[in-house]
Structures are given as C-alpha cells and as structure tokens.
Design an enzyme around this catalytic site. Structure first.
Site, PDB file in Angstrom:
ATOM      1  N   CYS A 139      12.247  14.801 -12.261  1.00 25.35           N
ATOM      2  CA  CYS A 139      12.665  13.157 -12.111  1.00 25.35           C
ATOM      3  C   CYS A 139      13.318  12.841 -13.564  1.00 25.35           C
ATOM      4  CB  CYS A 139      11.017  13.078 -13.116  1.00 25.35           C
ATOM      5  SG  CYS A 139       9.893  14.129 -11.271  1.00 25.35           S
ATOM      6  N   SER A 181       0.752  16.987  -3.391  1.00 23.96           N
ATOM      7  CA  SER A 181       1.628  16.515  -3.138  1.00 23.96           C
ATOM      8  C   SER A 181       2.210  17.728  -2.526  1.00 23.96           C
ATOM      9  CB  SER A 181       2.927  16.344  -3.998  1.00 23.96           C
ATOM     10  OG  SER A 181       3.879  15.768  -3.091  1.00 23.96           O
TER      11      SER A 181
HETATM   12  N1  PLP Z   1       3.183  15.191 -10.799  1.00 23.22           N
HETATM   13  C1  PLP Z   1       3.155  16.429 -11.129  1.00 23.22           C
HETATM   14  C2  PLP Z   1       2.714  17.542 -11.585  1.00 23.22           C
HETATM   15  C3  PLP Z   1       4.485  16.638 -10.861  1.00 23.22           C
HETATM   16  O1  PLP Z   1       5.015  17.956 -10.771  1.00 23.22           O
HETATM   17  C4  PLP Z   1       4.904  15.549  -9.811  1.00 23.22           C
HETATM   18  C5  PLP Z   1       6.901  16.347  -8.549  1.00 23.22           C
HETATM   19  O2  PLP Z   1       7.165  16.479  -9.636  1.00 23.22           O
HETATM   20  C6  PLP Z   1       4.569  14.568  -9.259  1.00 23.22           C
HETATM   21  C7  PLP Z   1       3.277  14.539  -9.720  1.00 23.22           C
HETATM   22  C8  PLP Z   1       4.568  13.554  -7.752  1.00 23.22           C
HETATM   23  O3  PLP Z   1       5.106  14.194  -7.077  1.00 23.22           O
HETATM   24  P1  PLP Z   1       5.848  13.071  -5.683  1.00 23.22           P
HETATM   25  O4  PLP Z   1       7.204  14.196  -5.454  1.00 23.22           O
HETATM   26  O5  PLP Z   1       5.118  14.070  -4.753  1.00 23.22           O
HETATM   27  O6  PLP Z   1       6.066  11.850  -6.177  1.00 23.22           O
END
Ligand code: PLP
Length: 385
Positions: free
Chosen positions: A330, A205
């Site tokens: 999140c 990302s």
């Molecule tokens: N996976 C991990 C380990 C993350 O830290 C995050 C974001 O906090 C994500 C997935 C999700 O990524 P995105 O914000 O690009 O959807």
C-alpha cells in the site's frame, strides 16, 4: 512489435498471492449456473445460500470459531475498520473511549486510530523493540480505566515479525478489555485458535493465502459485536449489509482448506528458502536484516542495504525478472521510508534501502540463488555495490 515476455520470479506473496487452481474451480459455478442471490427464497438462491454457509463453516473451523461468529467482508481493510472503529463507537456508550494499538500496524488500523483521535477518542500507540515486537509489559502499563479495545497485529506485513498475541490477549481478557488482531499476514500460514488464544476480534483476507481479492472475514466473539459500519439490506444477520459475495466466499474457503492442509510442509520449505537467501544476501557489505532476531513468518525477509534507494532497487529487480517489495504494497509507491522500520529504530538512510522478499506456495528452492544474483546485479546498477 510484441513485447518480449520475461520469466518472472514472484517474491511478493505478502502483497498478494496467485489464486489457487482449487479456489478458481470452486468459484466458477457461482459465476455461471449458480448465480442466485443468497438472500432469496427460491431454489437458485437457496443453493447459493448453502454454498455461502458451507464456506463460512470451513473458514470458522480453520480458526477454532463457530460459523455464527464470522461475518464476510470485502477484505482485511474493511475487517480492520469494522473491528477498530465499530468497536470504539459501540464502547463509547459505556465511556470506554481509549484505544491501544501499536506503531507498526498496517494503515488499515493506524488510519482508523488517527480518525478516532480526530473524533475525540484517545489512542495509545505501543512502541516496539529493535526487533519489531510489542512488549506485553508496555501494554500492561498503557491500560487505563477507560480502555475499551486493544488492537495489535498477529504478524507484521513488512518484517514478518510475529507479535506476542497470546500474552496480549491474555492480559486483555483478565482486565475485561476487548482484543482485536489483524491476522491478515498470519492466517493460512500460522495456526490460529481464537478460543484458546482468547481473541475477541480477528481480521483475515483471502488474497494473502491463494484466495480471491476483495473478500475477507471478521471473527467476532460473542459479546464483542462492533457497531455496524455498513447499513442496507441486513445481510450477514443484520451486521454487514451488501449482497453476499458467494463465489468469493467459496473461493476463500477452498484456498483456506488447502493452506491449512499444506501449512507444516510449506512452513518448513519456506523457512529453508528464507534462511538461505538471507545468508547469501548478508554477504553483501552494508546489509542488515530487520527483525532477524525475532520470531518471524517463515517466508518473509526484510533486509536493508546501506545508502541504497529502495525504489531504484525494486525497479532494477523488476527489469531482472524478480517481483519484490520495499515495504507494504500500500505504500510502496511513496518515497517515505517505512513507518515500521523507523519505529524499530532503523536509521532513515538504512530504512530507505530496504527490500522485502516474501515466498509463498509457488516458490521453488531453485529460485533462491537466482534471486540473490538478481539482487547483487540490481545493487550494482543502483550504485549500492
Ligand atoms: N492488514 C495487513 C497486515 C495487510 O498486510 C493488509 C494488506 O496488505 C491489509 C490489512 C489489508 O488487506 P486487504 O488488502 O484485504 O484490504
């Protein structure tokens, strides 16, 4: 009356990072003069297409992949969904209906696993050690004849603990099982070489390493193509429909190049800062580092303060001009303690009082004592000292 602006020390780079100037400058023309749709045939469209393909090449090179093995997505969440759900949907036809993942994954993977269970797939959630790492021997023991995919993250977003990806991927390759890793926290910070590391699917990302939000990639090794989740105009060679996000792809590539260039110097600097703040905060009675005995991302510290309310601590830190997190971005709005810390055996009360500090490109060593002092003050205000 105008609100008085306070200088903010940003120590939440695991949540997101500021867009790098180089990325912004690279992106600007694709919002203005070069706004063409990359799938059109006239000059303006071809220009956009060339920029998109150059960006794909740059990102692919940076992880040891070929450009045709990368698909742009809307970010880590989509890449994880596609890798986990898309792969299991495809493998179902071969009666491979068992997924192995870990208890410490990001919800972008965990919630996919839960959904797959509701849809009739079976899932094994690997436990972690007290230091927050998956054990390869636990993976070996969990494999069944119908296991089709293993998904274990590269580095954890809450503790920074780096998982034994090479060992896990090696086991999978030997057994003919596909291996996906969520490298959202690792990409741009740790070196990645998908071929050498035998990784079949890898999520990235851009906003975690100075690129724009809302763009990422899924690396897909030959033969590991997941079923499409998005249907439409057939962009990304028919695998991921939706008008190509050219400006963001260009910004992602620019940011990734910068991250790769500064990787070594930055890691050494962030590690110094992390170790220093860890030392200062461990002087506080009742503090403990989570995952401190494991190999970790250089700029991430997860520390708990016994009997403290993590949310109040964060709010007080904010008032003192420090932006940090109590876990993953999140779930920092929710009051339940982190599933990652609980899975490591951290007691509920201790997990509740956890703080994540994550340093990035823009942090300076002079900020360390200022943050430590702010944490002490915030703890006093929340009754934790
Ligand atoms: N996976 C991990 C380990 C993350 O830290 C995050 C974001 O906090 C994500 C997935 C999700 O990524 P995105 O914000 O690009 O959807």
């Amino acid at each position: 009356m105008q609100e008085k602006k306070q200088a903010v020390i940003y120590a939440d780079n695991a949540a997101t990072t500021r867009l790098r100037q180089e990325a912004l400058e690279a992106m600007l023309p694709y919002f203005t003069e070069q706004y063409g749709n990359a799938s059109t045939l006239y000059h303006l469209g071809r220009q956009a297409h060339r920029a998109l393909e150059q960006a794909r090449k740059t990102v692919a090179n940076g992880i040891g992949a070929g450009p045709m093995e990368l698909c742009f997505t809307s970010g880590g969440t989509e890449s994880d969904n596609w890798a986990v759900r898309g792969t299991m949907y495809r493998l179902k036809k071969q009666r491979k209906t068992h997924l192995i993942t870990s208890v410490i994954e990001h919800h972008a993977v965990l919630h996919c696993a839960e959904r797959l269970e509701k849809e009739g797939f079976s899932v094994t959630y690997l436990p972690v050690t007290g230091e927050g790492a998956v054990r390869p021997e636990d993976l070996e023991a969990a494999i069944r004849p119908e296991t089709g995919l293993v998904s274990v993250m590269y580095a954890n977003n809450e503790t920074g603990v780096i998982q034994p990806v090479d060992a896990l991927a090696g086991i999978c390759r030997k057994r003919g099982i596909l291996f996906h890793t969520d490298a959202v926290q690792a990409a741009g910070i740790l070196p990645i070489d998908v071929k050498r590391q035998k990784i079949d699917l890898l999520s990235m990302s851009a906003h975690k390493f100075g690129g724009p939000k809302g763009i990422g990639v899924l690396y897909i090794h030959r033969g590991a193509l997941p079923e499409n989740l998005l249907e439409g105009g057939g962009q990304e060679r028919g695998h991921r429909s939706g008008t190509e996000n050219v400006a963001s792809a260009v910004g992602m590539a620019a940011a990734f190049s910068c991250a790769l260039q500064e990787m070594e110097e930055k890691a050494a600097r962030l590690r110094r800062m992390r170790d220093e703040i860890e030392k200062l905060l461990l002087e506080i009675p009742g503090s403990r580092v989570n995952g401190g005995g494991a190999e970790r991302l250089p700029g991430t510290l997860n520390i708990s303060f016994e009997g403290v309310d993590g949310q109040s601590l964060l709010l007080n830190l904010d008032l003192l001009g420090v932006a940090a997190s109590s876990g993953s971005a999140c779930n920092s709005g929710s009051m339940t303690p982190s599933h990652v810390l609980l899975a490591m055996g951290v007691p509920y009360r201790t997990a509740h009082g956890s703080l994540r500090l994550s340093f990035g490109s823009e942090n300076r060593e002079e900020e360390v004592p200022v943050i430590a002092e702010a944490v002490r003050k915030a703890l006093e205000r929340t009754g934790g000292l």
